[in-house]
Design a protein around this motif. Structure first.
Motif, mmCIF file in Angstrom:
data_model
loop_
_atom_site.group_PDB
_atom_site.id
_atom_site.type_symbol
_atom_site.label_atom_id
_atom_site.label_comp_id
_atom_site.label_asym_id
_atom_site.label_seq_id
_atom_site.Cartn_x
_atom_site.Cartn_y
_atom_site.Cartn_z
ATOM 1 N N ASP A 1 0.821 -1.206 0.000
ATOM 2 C CA ASP A 1 0.000 0.000 0.000
ATOM 3 C C ASP A 1 0.859 1.261 0.000
ATOM 4 O OD1 ASP A 1 -2.255 -1.559 0.011
ATOM 5 O OD2 ASP A 1 -2.614 -1.378 2.170
ATOM 6 N N GLU A 2 2.011 1.211 0.686
ATOM 7 C CA GLU A 2 2.900 2.372 0.723
ATOM 8 C C GLU A 2 3.464 2.686 -0.658
ATOM 9 O OE1 GLU A 2 5.910 1.518 3.545
ATOM 10 O OE2 GLU A 2 4.495 1.102 5.174
ATOM 11 N N ILE A 3 3.718 1.648 -1.433
ATOM 12 C CA ILE A 3 4.290 1.846 -2.764
ATOM 13 C C ILE A 3 3.317 2.637 -3.639
ATOM 14 C CG2 ILE A 3 5.251 0.687 -4.775
ATOM 15 C CD1 ILE A 3 6.724 0.351 -1.981
ATOM 16 N N PHE A 4 2.050 2.273 -3.586
ATOM 17 C CA PHE A 4 1.054 2.980 -4.380
ATOM 18 C C PHE A 4 0.796 4.382 -3.841
ATOM 19 C CE2 PHE A 4 0.123 -1.496 -5.248
ATOM 20 C CZ PHE A 4 0.101 -1.485 -6.640
ATOM 21 N N GLU A 5 1.139 4.603 -2.571
ATOM 22 C CA GLU A 5 0.917 5.902 -1.951
ATOM 23 C C GLU A 5 1.994 6.918 -2.327
ATOM 24 O OE1 GLU A 5 -0.396 8.995 0.629
ATOM 25 O OE2 GLU A 5 -1.426 7.178 -0.042
ATOM 26 N N ILE A 6 3.268 6.512 -2.366
ATOM 27 C CA ILE A 6 4.334 7.516 -2.492
ATOM 28 C C ILE A 6 5.284 7.313 -3.669
ATOM 29 C CG2 ILE A 6 4.333 7.982 -0.014
ATOM 30 C CD1 ILE A 6 6.944 6.361 0.145
#
Length: 485
Positions: A181-186
């Motif tokens: 989820d962090e990858i898609f966020e930042i």
């Protein structure tokens, strides 16, 4: 990578991520012929000062902060304090520290002790230290290795905001994480490694989660969800907890039946992190009773808990869960040495077979490396070895604190399936985790702790991340989703 880019580096444990970072930092030398450029300069390998000189900075999982010292002191331990005539310029040092903290959007007093900070703030201090101004050596790239691996859920967004702030300054960020989820966020772009090879580099925009999982694992990830219908509600509980309490827990009572997986959820400081250790005996218990099958567990006696059939996997694997300076085989056998003794010696061949058996069953990589030191394995493979140590005892009860923290999605699925098998064979499992999705997919029911008390129990269709979050935060829900105690 270009200025201001956040580039995600993904891969299963053992895929080569850590080795790549160690090459960039000057710890390892790559094979001859390898060329890395940072800015317009070619990186010379095998020397950390040369890596620093071309503008590369690193923040590792182990932040290396001195908890009992102030933020100001921690920021100065590397470059040193500004001085004049051999005397520290206190006002200037404080000003520089304040500027370094503001650079990563941390608004705290530099005189604050590091031990008083939240996990995200500590990581922010590590980032600020890495970015300390040096007119001769401007920072070109910041490498963050699993910066959110140990952060509670509510702290993750604070850390991601720090990453966005750094990138906004024009610094390239190489971001390593298992949390998709962090990858898609930042992230702007992502590179996936598998078995030491680059699988793909592509923009994150337009990439789906399933596509990313396919690149990570080589095939679609088989969903691991718990079939709660197999739990026999009529059987007597394996675990009975009655009114236990200590400095963080208050009158906690619950039962766990054979074959049942019970989750423990709650925000940081709710008591969630203390419950399993208290039951096991690793943390003090002031009041209350704990029963495992027909045995009464004496407070503060982990040895008696183990003898009664209890296994405990702590959150801090390197500190409390494993012996990093022993071999993987020795870590597996250490919980059951009695079966290996003959006379005054350990039967080494039997011990080696025991280690290799669990390497094969749990898919530890490298597959034939059971004689290697525990410290040489990746985090996910270390966790598999810790599980193997307990599985070979065939315990009645598993107590698990953050069992898949810092573990890649493939290893996580393998560990979950192994736990499902243990439950199907009649073991009881208590799983404390800050990962609400993990609890939803693996548990028959979840107990929510707040201020040291169980305040809700969720199961069936009521067991959702939404309901868990609201109960953990104490937010009333007019829909009455779940059973609030």
């Amino acid at each position: 990578m270009v200025q201001g880019e956040v580039h995600a580096l993904l891969g299963e444990n053992g895929s080569g991520k850590s080795t790549l970072i160690k090459i960039l930092s000057g710890y390892h030398r790559p094979d001859p012929g390898s060329i890395v450029r940072i800015g317009d300069e070619e990186l010379s390998f095998g020397n950390s000062s040369l890596s620093y000189a071309v503008g590369a900075r690193f923040v590792h999982q182990d932040l290396g902060l001195v908890e009992a010292a102030s933020i100001l002191d921690n920021l100065a331990y590397g470059p040193g304090f500004p001085t004049r005539a051999g005397t520290i310029r206190t006002t200037t040092a404080r000003l520089l520290a304040q500027q370094a903290l503001e650079r990563v959007d941390l608004h705290v007093d530099p005189e604050t002790l590091v031990e008083a900070l939240s996990p995200a703030q500590k990581t922010g201090v590590g980032v600020a230290r890495a970015l300390l101004s040096n007119d001769d050596v401007p920072v070109r790239i910041l490498v963050l290795d699993e910066p959110t691996a140990r952060l509670p859920e509510q702290e993750v967004n604070k850390l991601l905001d720090i990453v966005k702030t750094v990138a906004h300054e024009g610094i390239a960020v190489l971001y390593v994480s298992h949390r998709l989820d962090e990858i898609f966020e930042i992230a702007h772009n992502v590179t996936v490694l598998r078995d030491g090879q680059k699988v793909i580099t592509r923009p994150v925009e337009g990439l789906t989660r399933d596509e990313l999982l396919h690149h990570l694992l080589g095939s679609e990830l088989e969903k691991t969800h718990r079939d709660s219908s197999k739990v026999q509600s009529t059987e007597n509980p394996i675990l009975r907890v009655s009114g236990i309490g200590n400095e963080v827990l208050n009158d906690v009572s619950f039962d766990v039946r054979p074959g049942e997986i019970v989750g423990i959820a709650g925000i940081s400081g709710s008591g969630r992190e203390a419950l399993c250790g208290t039951i096991f005996g690793g943390r003090k218990r002031d009041v209350g009773e704990v029963f495992v099958a027909d045995s009464v567990l004496t407070a503060g006696r982990p040895d008696l808990a183990i003898a009664a059939g209890v296994a405990y996997v702590p959150a801090e694997r390197k500190l409390h869960g494993a012996f990093m300076d022993l071999s993987a085989t020795e870590n597996i056998s250490i919980s059951n040495l009695r079966d290996l003794w003959r006379g005054l010696a350990i039967r080494l061949k039997l011990e080696r077979r025991m280690g290799q058996t669990w390497f094969d069953k749990l898919g530890v990589k490298p597959a034939q490396a059971s004689a290697q030191m525990m410290s040489s394995f990746s985090g996910g493979n270390q966790q598999k070895i810790v599980f193997g140590k307990w599985f070979q005892r065939q315990p009645l009860l598993f107590l698990l604190d953050e069992p898949t923290q810092g573990v890649d999605v493939g290893a996580k699925a393998e560990l979950h399936r192994t736990l499902f098998t243990a439950a199907e064979n009649g073991a009881s499992i208590v799983m404390s985790s800050g990962d609400v999705d993990e609890l939803v997919s693996t548990c028959d029911r979840v107990l929510i702790l707040r201020s040291g008390r169980i305040v809700a129990e969720l199961s069936g269709k009521d067991l959702t991340p939404y309901a868990m979050s609201r109960a953990a935060l104490g937010i009333e829900d007019s829909s009455n989703e779940g059973s609030v105690l």
